[in-house]
Design a protein around this motif. Sequence first.
Motif, PDB file in Angstrom:
ATOM      1  N   LEU A 186      27.766  50.246   2.906  1.00 55.91           N
ATOM      2  CA  LEU A 186      27.686  50.071   1.436  1.00 55.91           C
ATOM      3  C   LEU A 186      27.537  48.594   1.073  1.00 55.91           C
ATOM      4  O   LEU A 186      26.728  48.206   0.233  1.00 55.91           O
ATOM      5  N   ILE A 187      28.316  47.785   1.763  1.00 57.40           N
ATOM      6  CA  ILE A 187      28.261  46.343   1.500  1.00 57.40           C
ATOM      7  C   ILE A 187      26.912  45.808   1.901  1.00 57.40           C
ATOM      8  O   ILE A 187      26.301  44.981   1.190  1.00 57.40           O
ATOM      9  N   SER A 188      26.395  46.286   3.024  1.00 55.63           N
ATOM     10  CA  SER A 188      25.102  45.806   3.493  1.00 55.63           C
ATOM     11  C   SER A 188      23.994  46.167   2.495  1.00 55.63           C
ATOM     12  O   SER A 188      23.114  45.362   2.173  1.00 55.63           O
ATOM     13  N   ASN A 189      24.057  47.414   2.058  1.00 52.11           N
ATOM     14  CA  ASN A 189      23.043  47.858   1.066  1.00 52.11           C
ATOM     15  C   ASN A 189      23.140  47.042  -0.236  1.00 52.11           C
ATOM     16  O   ASN A 189      22.127  46.707  -0.865  1.00 52.11           O
ATOM     17  N   ARG A 190      24.374  46.773  -0.584  1.00 56.37           N
ATOM     18  CA  ARG A 190      24.581  45.997  -1.829  1.00 56.37           C
ATOM     19  C   ARG A 190      23.997  44.601  -1.690  1.00 56.37           C
ATOM     20  O   ARG A 190      23.331  44.096  -2.603  1.00 56.37           O
ATOM     21  N   LYS A 191      24.209  43.990  -0.532  1.00 60.39           N
ATOM     22  CA  LYS A 191      23.671  42.652  -0.304  1.00 60.39           C
ATOM     23  C   LYS A 191      22.134  42.676  -0.326  1.00 60.39           C
ATOM     24  O   LYS A 191      21.483  41.773  -0.872  1.00 60.39           O
ATOM     25  N   ASN A 192      21.612  43.689   0.355  1.00 63.55           N
ATOM     26  CA  ASN A 192      20.143  43.798   0.391  1.00 63.55           C
ATOM     27  C   ASN A 192      19.558  43.959  -1.021  1.00 63.55           C
ATOM     28  O   ASN A 192      18.530  43.384  -1.382  1.00 63.55           O
ATOM     29  N   TYR A 193      20.243  44.756  -1.832  1.00 65.01           N
ATOM     30  CA  TYR A 193      19.765  45.009  -3.218  1.00 65.01           C
ATOM     31  C   TYR A 193      19.812  43.722  -4.020  1.00 65.01           C
ATOM     32  O   TYR A 193      18.849  43.367  -4.712  1.00 65.01           O
ATOM     33  N   LEU A 194      20.950  43.030  -3.896  1.00 67.25           N
ATOM     34  CA  LEU A 194      21.092  41.788  -4.661  1.00 67.25           C
ATOM     35  C   LEU A 194      20.054  40.761  -4.229  1.00 67.25           C
ATOM     36  O   LEU A 194      19.488  40.030  -5.044  1.00 67.25           O
ATOM     37  N   SER A 195      19.803  40.705  -2.895  1.00 68.65           N
ATOM     38  CA  SER A 195      18.827  39.755  -2.378  1.00 68.65           C
ATOM     39  C   SER A 195      17.432  40.091  -2.878  1.00 68.65           C
ATOM     40  O   SER A 195      16.640  39.209  -3.268  1.00 68.65           O
ATOM     41  N   SER A 196      17.134  41.383  -2.877  1.00 71.66           N
ATOM     42  CA  SER A 196      15.822  41.833  -3.351  1.00 71.66           C
ATOM     43  C   SER A 196      15.626  41.495  -4.834  1.00 71.66           C
ATOM     44  O   SER A 196      14.575  41.000  -5.253  1.00 71.66           O
ATOM     45  N   GLU A 197      16.672  41.765  -5.640  1.00 75.33           N
ATOM     46  CA  GLU A 197      16.582  41.488  -7.095  1.00 75.33           C
ATOM     47  C   GLU A 197      16.434  39.989  -7.349  1.00 75.33           C
ATOM     48  O   GLU A 197      15.676  39.552  -8.219  1.00 75.33           O
ATOM     49  N   LEU A 198      17.184  39.214  -6.560  1.00 72.74           N
ATOM     50  CA  LEU A 198      17.129  37.767  -6.724  1.00 72.74           C
ATOM     51  C   LEU A 198      15.732  37.232  -6.424  1.00 72.74           C
ATOM     52  O   LEU A 198      15.180  36.408  -7.163  1.00 72.74           O
ATOM     53  N   ASN A 199      15.146  37.756  -5.312  1.00 76.38           N
ATOM     54  CA  ASN A 199      13.801  37.323  -4.941  1.00 76.38           C
ATOM     55  C   ASN A 199      12.771  37.700  -6.034  1.00 76.38           C
ATOM     56  O   ASN A 199      11.853  36.949  -6.344  1.00 76.38           O
ATOM     57  N   LYS A 200      12.971  38.923  -6.598  1.00 73.07           N
ATOM     58  CA  LYS A 200      12.039  39.402  -7.618  1.00 73.07           C
ATOM     59  C   LYS A 200      12.060  38.481  -8.851  1.00 73.07           C
ATOM     60  O   LYS A 200      11.002  38.067  -9.342  1.00 73.07           O
TER      61      LYS A 200
END
Length: 579
Positions: free
Chosen positions: A330-344
Amino acid sequence: MIEKIYSTLETFDEIKLHNGLNILLADITKKSTDKDTRNGLGKTTFVEIIHFLFGGSCTNNSVFKLPIFKNHFFIMDYVLDDTKFTVKRRGFDSNYVYVCCEKGSKYDSFFGEQERKMKVADWNEFLGESLFNLDNKDSRINENIKFRTLFPYFARKAADGGFLESSRYYKNQKVFPTQIALTYLLGLDTKLSIDQKNLEEKKKEIADLKKVLKTDAYQEIVNEGINLDTEITILEEKANNLKRELESFQVHPKYKEIEVEASSYAKQISDLSNKNFIDRQIITELKEASKNEENISDINIKDLYEEVKVKLPDALVKTFSDSKIFHERLISNRKNYLSSELNKYEKLVKEREGLIKNLSIEQSKRMEVLNTHGALEQYSLLQTELNELVNRIITYKNQQKLIISIREEEANLKIAEQKLIIEITKSLEEHTKTKQKAILLVEEASKSLYNSAAQLNIGQTKTGRYDIEMVSRNQGSTGINSMLIYCFDMMMIQMSTYLGRKMDVLIHDSALYDPVDERQIAEALRFGKEKSLEKEFQYIITLNSDDLPESVAIEVKNNILSKVLTDSDESGSLLGVYY
């Protein structure tokens, strides 16, 4: 001299005249009653016929225009320089006269051997030159004196007010035309009286111009307290500044289009900047959330697991290791999501920044054009403002010129007026002999009528103009006024001979004698008979038979014309018919 008056009208009896005194008598017949009148017998019409043949006006109301008369010629045999002229005129074509003269005279070259049809104006010009020595080549004289402005002094008409005042033959005759005519007839310096008239006309022009300065329109232009010199100086400076601005003004044909584009770029840049501002806030929040995710520990997960077991005892709970694995995912997915949103969002911001840079470059190009050029509308507004200023300057300068012109003209007129007064004074002294002749002729005529003589005054008024008038101690009497006119006219006809002119006919209608007593009429007839023979002029009068004094009836018997007007019937009238 007039030899004969006749007509193609069969009922008109010819009237033969002779030299000296001629009396056309209107007689009362035995059949007449107190209600009968001699006023319509034709005494006045006789004078009208003479005027008609001597080029007088013929209006639509004239007796000569009546259907019964308009096609008939009225004819005069007239002798001038021992040459007999036959003059014909009718109402039908009253603008013309028909003239022929005896063959072998000096006038053959002008009139020819046959009867000549000529315009009345040309006939009058001939009469003016022949009878009054008018110089038709002298423009100043010709513009102010005509034959018809002189002849009525020798043939006054009661209907025109000719017997109201000696110096005028027309009731509403103006001062300066009167003075011009009289100075000419008396042999004085007529050009000075013309100068007086011209001076008076200029004074009137100045008076009219000064009225303009008092109008509301002018007051709106020049308000009280405005100095025109100052106002013109200020306005001219403003106009010069506007001219320089217009000279440096560059009109761009697509100014409006570029102005719209620049505005559009500014709006796009603003919108993009606003979006970047919002997205940067999101980026900040995303970074903060990513940092918090990294700080989550196993203890926390264990405590959470134990707490779940307590609170949900009946729930199916996986083992702690399973939960831990799930949590880590869950934490990993959350990090990936945040990273993706940040990049966008960072990518979006960067793209917008590039777009803003490009838009800024384009906006800058257009602003440079706008800063160095102007719109046609702006140029037109500046031009309109300049035109308004120029018009105001022109208006003020015209007003200034008018004021200066009036001041200068008033000063010049005062100088000219004083100069003219001196010239007239000098001229009267130079014409002393002529002036004395006229005065003594009046004196001679008046002494034959009165113990207290009437007088002719020839001088200047207080304002300096010519002053020619008849005066008498008893001037309030109507009869006295008539005899003043008689004396004046007797002087005028004799002055014509004295001045070498050929005007030799004097005509008086019976209206002159109506208010005069019998004794004075008798003396007037005696004097007229004597002087007309002595000075060789023709004196024609119309008279009612009962106004003919018995004391002089025998003396003037041969002077009564063969044609006597009577009131017996229409055949006794001048025209032979009632109309």
